[in-house]
Design a protein around this motif. Structure first.
Motif, PDB file in Angstrom:
ATOM      1  N   GLY A 182      70.847  44.333  53.788  1.00 11.25           N
ATOM      2  CA  GLY A 182      70.747  45.661  53.200  1.00 11.25           C
ATOM      3  C   GLY A 182      68.727  45.198  53.293  1.00 11.25           C
ATOM      4  N   PHE A 183      68.549  46.711  53.994  1.00 13.06           N
ATOM      5  CA  PHE A 183      66.417  46.605  53.965  1.00 13.06           C
ATOM      6  C   PHE A 183      66.042  48.100  53.646  1.00 13.06           C
ATOM      7  N   GLN A 184      64.950  48.265  53.948  1.00 19.13           N
ATOM      8  CA  GLN A 184      64.234  49.378  53.549  1.00 19.13           C
ATOM      9  C   GLN A 184      63.435  48.903  54.859  1.00 19.13           C
ATOM     10  N   ALA A 185      63.004  50.485  55.398  1.00 20.68           N
ATOM     11  CA  ALA A 185      61.929  49.983  56.186  1.00 20.68           C
ATOM     12  C   ALA A 185      61.324  51.841  56.616  1.00 20.68           C
ATOM     13  N   ARG A 186      60.847  51.817  57.699  1.00 14.71           N
ATOM     14  CA  ARG A 186      60.111  52.883  58.635  1.00 14.71           C
ATOM     15  C   ARG A 186      60.607  52.979  59.548  1.00 14.71           C
ATOM     16  N   SER A 187      61.255  54.245  60.144  1.00 18.22           N
ATOM     17  CA  SER A 187      61.790  54.074  61.649  1.00 18.22           C
ATOM     18  C   SER A 187      60.833  54.410  62.975  1.00 18.22           C
ATOM     19  N   PRO A 188      61.569  54.639  63.988  1.00 13.81           N
ATOM     20  CA  PRO A 188      60.119  54.729  65.139  1.00 13.81           C
ATOM     21  C   PRO A 188      59.732  55.974  65.018  1.00 13.81           C
ATOM     22  N   ASN A 189      60.761  56.522  64.027  1.00 15.02           N
ATOM     23  CA  ASN A 189      59.670  58.201  64.198  1.00 15.02           C
ATOM     24  C   ASN A 189      59.099  58.557  62.260  1.00 15.02           C
ATOM     25  N   GLY A 190      58.992  57.350  62.199  1.00 15.61           N
ATOM     26  CA  GLY A 190      57.909  57.338  61.277  1.00 15.61           C
ATOM     27  C   GLY A 190      59.066  57.540  59.771  1.00 15.61           C
ATOM     28  N   GLN A 191      60.019  58.317  59.610  1.00 17.11           N
ATOM     29  CA  GLN A 191      61.161  58.064  58.283  1.00 17.11           C
ATOM     30  C   GLN A 191      61.459  57.080  57.397  1.00 17.11           C
ATOM     31  N   PHE A 192      61.037  56.840  56.357  1.00 18.42           N
ATOM     32  CA  PHE A 192      61.335  55.768  55.053  1.00 18.42           C
ATOM     33  C   PHE A 192      62.888  55.637  55.428  1.00 18.42           C
ATOM     34  N   VAL A 193      63.153  54.643  55.869  1.00 21.98           N
ATOM     35  CA  VAL A 193      65.205  54.750  55.477  1.00 21.98           C
ATOM     36  C   VAL A 193      65.421  53.699  55.199  1.00 21.98           C
ATOM     37  N   THR A 194      66.678  53.395  54.262  1.00 20.18           N
ATOM     38  CA  THR A 194      67.310  52.486  53.417  1.00 20.18           C
ATOM     39  C   THR A 194      68.887  52.119  54.606  1.00 20.18           C
ATOM     40  N   GLY A 195      69.112  50.519  54.500  1.00 16.12           N
ATOM     41  CA  GLY A 195      70.574  50.940  54.763  1.00 16.12           C
ATOM     42  C   GLY A 195      70.719  49.828  55.164  1.00 16.12           C
ATOM     43  N   VAL A 196      71.931  48.758  56.200  1.00 16.54           N
ATOM     44  CA  VAL A 196      72.536  47.697  55.749  1.00 16.54           C
ATOM     45  C   VAL A 196      72.803  47.469  57.699  1.00 16.54           C
ATOM     46  N   VAL A 197      72.181  46.073  57.875  1.00 15.66           N
ATOM     47  CA  VAL A 197      72.587  45.497  58.962  1.00 15.66           C
ATOM     48  C   VAL A 197      73.778  44.972  58.843  1.00 15.66           C
ATOM     49  N   CYS A 198      75.061  45.159  59.823  1.00 21.60           N
ATOM     50  CA  CYS A 198      76.404  44.869  59.885  1.00 21.60           C
ATOM     51  C   CYS A 198      76.439  43.891  60.644  1.00 21.60           C
ATOM     52  N   SER A 199      76.622  42.306  60.575  1.00 19.37           N
ATOM     53  CA  SER A 199      77.120  41.969  61.479  1.00 19.37           C
ATOM     54  C   SER A 199      77.932  40.585  60.959  1.00 19.37           C
ATOM     55  N   GLY A 200      78.690  40.027  62.284  1.00 19.09           N
ATOM     56  CA  GLY A 200      79.418  39.008  62.518  1.00 19.09           C
ATOM     57  C   GLY A 200      79.295  37.918  63.294  1.00 19.09           C
ATOM     58  N   LEU A 201      80.300  36.475  62.809  1.00 21.31           N
ATOM     59  CA  LEU A 201      79.342  35.214  63.563  1.00 21.31           C
ATOM     60  C   LEU A 201      79.989  35.700  65.367  1.00 21.31           C
ATOM     61  N   MET A 202      80.933  36.260  66.114  1.00 19.60           N
ATOM     62  CA  MET A 202      81.099  36.664  67.448  1.00 19.60           C
ATOM     63  C   MET A 202      81.182  37.559  67.395  1.00 19.60           C
ATOM     64  N   LYS A 203      79.909  38.372  67.234  1.00 14.04           N
ATOM     65  CA  LYS A 203      79.935  39.728  67.393  1.00 14.04           C
ATOM     66  C   LYS A 203      78.223  40.648  67.461  1.00 14.04           C
ATOM     67  N   GLY A 204      77.835  41.471  68.062  1.00 18.52           N
ATOM     68  CA  GLY A 204      76.256  42.172  68.167  1.00 18.52           C
ATOM     69  C   GLY A 204      76.217  42.252  66.087  1.00 18.52           C
TER      70      GLY A 204
END
Length: 81
Positions: free
Chosen positions: A53-75
Motif C-alpha cells: 500500500g502507498f500514499q503519494a502525490r501523483s505527477p499532476n499534483g493530486q494526492f492518491v492512495t493505492g497499492v503496488v501489486c507485483s509477483g516473483l516472475m512478473k512486473g
C-alpha cells in the motif's frame, strides 16, 4: 504464547510486501511524497505475490492512495483506491 503468535503474524504480513520494488515503480512513474503503508490484503489479484500500500502525490499534483501489486516472475501494477 500470544506474543510469539503475534510476532509470527507480523513477520508473515511483512513478507507480503516488496517495498523496494514499490518505491522504485512509483518514483519511475513520477510520484513524489511517497509513504508506503504496508501490506494491503484486498488490493491485488490472487496471482500477485506482493501487495504494498502507498500514499503519494501523483505527477499532476493530486494526492492518491493505492497499492503496488507485483509477483516473483512478473512486473508491477499500480492500482488506486
Amino acid at each position: 504464547m500470544k506474543r510469539i503468535t503475534l510476532i509470527f503474524a507480523l513477520i508473515a504480513l511483512a513478507a507480503c510486501t516488496d517495498e523496494p520494488k514499490a518505491l522504485r515503480v512509483l518514483q519511475s512513474n513520477g510520484y513524489t511524497d511517497i509513504k508506503l503503508t504496508g501490506y494491503d490484503p484486498f488490493g491485488c489479484d490472487k496471482h500477485d505475490n506482493f501487495a504494498t500500500g502507498f500514499q503519494a502525490r501523483s505527477p499532476n499534483g493530486q494526492f492518491v492512495t493505492g497499492v503496488v501489486c507485483s509477483g516473483l516472475m512478473k512486473g508491477a501494477t499500480i492500482r488506486f483506491d
